[in-house]
Design a protein around this motif. Structure first.
Motif, PDB file in Angstrom:
ATOM      1  N   UNK A 197     -29.500 -34.595  26.895  1.00 39.96           N
ATOM      2  CA  UNK A 197     -31.164 -35.598  26.144  1.00 39.96           C
ATOM      3  C   UNK A 197     -31.311 -33.685  25.945  1.00 39.96           C
ATOM      4  N   UNK A 198     -30.807 -32.627  25.950  1.00 40.16           N
ATOM      5  CA  UNK A 198     -31.962 -31.795  25.554  1.00 40.16           C
ATOM      6  C   UNK A 198     -31.515 -30.924  24.259  1.00 40.16           C
ATOM      7  N   UNK A 199     -30.586 -31.198  23.290  1.00 41.30           N
ATOM      8  CA  UNK A 199     -30.135 -31.087  21.883  1.00 41.30           C
ATOM      9  C   UNK A 199     -31.677 -32.165  21.304  1.00 41.30           C
ATOM     10  N   UNK A 200     -32.336 -31.773  20.360  1.00 45.20           N
ATOM     11  CA  UNK A 200     -32.579 -32.148  19.712  1.00 45.20           C
ATOM     12  C   UNK A 200     -31.700 -33.660  18.244  1.00 45.20           C
ATOM     13  N   UNK A 201     -32.774 -34.686  18.247  1.00 47.05           N
ATOM     14  CA  UNK A 201     -31.597 -35.594  17.470  1.00 47.05           C
ATOM     15  C   UNK A 201     -30.098 -35.942  17.840  1.00 47.05           C
ATOM     16  N   UNK A 202     -29.740 -35.722  19.445  1.00 45.04           N
ATOM     17  CA  UNK A 202     -28.067 -36.019  19.311  1.00 45.04           C
ATOM     18  C   UNK A 202     -28.330 -37.324  19.650  1.00 45.04           C
ATOM     19  N   UNK A 203     -29.053 -38.035  20.535  1.00 43.61           N
ATOM     20  CA  UNK A 203     -29.272 -39.525  20.913  1.00 43.61           C
ATOM     21  C   UNK A 203     -30.297 -40.338  21.163  1.00 43.61           C
ATOM     22  N   UNK A 204     -30.757 -40.976  21.092  1.00 43.39           N
ATOM     23  CA  UNK A 204     -32.059 -41.437  20.893  1.00 43.39           C
ATOM     24  C   UNK A 204     -32.191 -43.060  22.320  1.00 43.39           C
ATOM     25  N   UNK A 205     -33.053 -42.664  22.796  1.00 41.12           N
ATOM     26  CA  UNK A 205     -33.198 -43.966  23.979  1.00 41.12           C
ATOM     27  C   UNK A 205     -33.713 -45.336  23.553  1.00 41.12           C
ATOM     28  N   UNK A 206     -33.155 -45.975  23.317  1.00 36.09           N
ATOM     29  CA  UNK A 206     -32.797 -47.620  23.596  1.00 36.09           C
ATOM     30  C   UNK A 206     -34.117 -47.803  24.334  1.00 36.09           C
ATOM     31  N   UNK A 207     -35.041 -48.861  23.606  1.00 35.00           N
ATOM     32  CA  UNK A 207     -36.344 -49.571  24.487  1.00 35.00           C
ATOM     33  C   UNK A 207     -35.892 -51.142  25.340  1.00 35.00           C
ATOM     34  N   UNK A 208     -36.031 -51.509  25.898  1.00 35.67           N
ATOM     35  CA  UNK A 208     -35.523 -52.449  26.902  1.00 35.67           C
ATOM     36  C   UNK A 208     -34.849 -52.394  28.461  1.00 35.67           C
ATOM     37  N   UNK A 209     -34.367 -53.215  28.174  1.00 36.11           N
ATOM     38  CA  UNK A 209     -33.529 -53.289  30.200  1.00 36.11           C
ATOM     39  C   UNK A 209     -32.288 -52.340  30.313  1.00 36.11           C
ATOM     40  N   UNK A 210     -32.160 -51.412  31.196  1.00 34.67           N
ATOM     41  CA  UNK A 210     -30.954 -50.639  30.770  1.00 34.67           C
ATOM     42  C   UNK A 210     -30.056 -51.710  31.379  1.00 34.67           C
TER      43      UNK A 210
END
Length: 247
Positions: A197-210
């Motif tokens: 989560x602290x590595x820039x551009x590695x993953x992107x959060x998806x909006x919506x329910x978990x």
């Protein structure tokens, strides 16, 4: 077209052949697998080996690698051309092939969603083998396989390749499983999550329910692959890691 310089005699040198060998990995059912072919002719008839073959006079080593991959597995030429092949190293021990002096250029690839292969060319059949369960391979292919597996593990340290083996939307647990599968280690969950989560551009959060993962804990957040291709800083393997994991 260039010509040989005056006085140059190519027959003054002992001829030798050039081959290519391919270590192609994929993740299947949570395990790292490598593509192998059963040799249909001597030498080593009946033994399993990495796909490969001789480089033809008018083709490059990479062209030969893609041709052999298609011929010996039944994959289409188009599919074989789509793979990202990374040149591993050259293997040139004088006695590595009992037929004659043969120098091999080895390639490695880690690719998702590969179909079931089938034998072709001088291969009796082809199949995916779980790494660590292949038995002794023909020629010096055990050495090539070991070198290739180490190279692939290093690629996960410095690139975002691991996200290609997850669904379009995945949890950090899914991503961690890919790393553990390829590296053959168990990773500390909080530490892995923090690094991702602290590595820039590695993953992107998806909006919506978990998404519920089947456990007793709260549903896990979903992510998709980010825009980065390289990891800065790299996600390094733990020190003292084993070379592989036996179930």
């Amino acid at each position: 077209m260039s010509t040989a310089p005056e006085g140059y005699d190519p027959h003054a040198f002992v001829p030798f052949a050039v081959t290519v060998d391919l270590a192609v990995f994929t993740v299947r059912e949570g395990r790292l697998h490598v593509l192998l072919v059963e040799r249909g002719e001597a030498p080593y008839e009946g033994r399993w080996a990495l796909p490969g073959g001789f480089v033809l006079p008018r083709e490059s080593a990479e062209e030969a690698a893609r041709r052999e991959l298609a011929e010996e597995t039944g994959l289409t030429r188009r599919s074989a051309r789509a793979f990202h092949l990374e040149q591993l190293r050259t293997y040139s021990d004088p006695d590595r092939d009992p037929r004659m002096r043969v120098v091999s250029v080895a390639y490695a690839a880690l690719v998702p969603d590969l179909p079931e292969p089938r034998g072709g060319g001088d291969a009796a059949r082809a199949r995916w083998w779980e790494t660590g369960r292949t038995g002794r391979l023909a020629f010096d292919h055990d050495r090539i396989l070991s070198d290739a597996q180490d190279r692939i593990g290093a690629r996960l340290e410095y690139t975002c390749l691991a996200t290609a083996f997850c669904p379009a939307e995945f949890t950090l647990g899914d991503l961690q499983q890919v790393y553990e599968t390829v590296w053959g280690v168990e990773l500390d969950r909080p530490n892995f999550r923090r690094k991702v989560l602290t590595t820039p551009g590695f993953v992107q959060a998806v909006e919506g329910p978990p998404r519920r993962t089947g456990g007793r804990g709260k549903p896990a957040a979903l992510y998709r692959a980010g825009a980065a291709t390289a990891l800065h800083p790299p996600l390094l393997r733990p020190e003292g890691r084993p070379e592989g994991r036996t179930p």
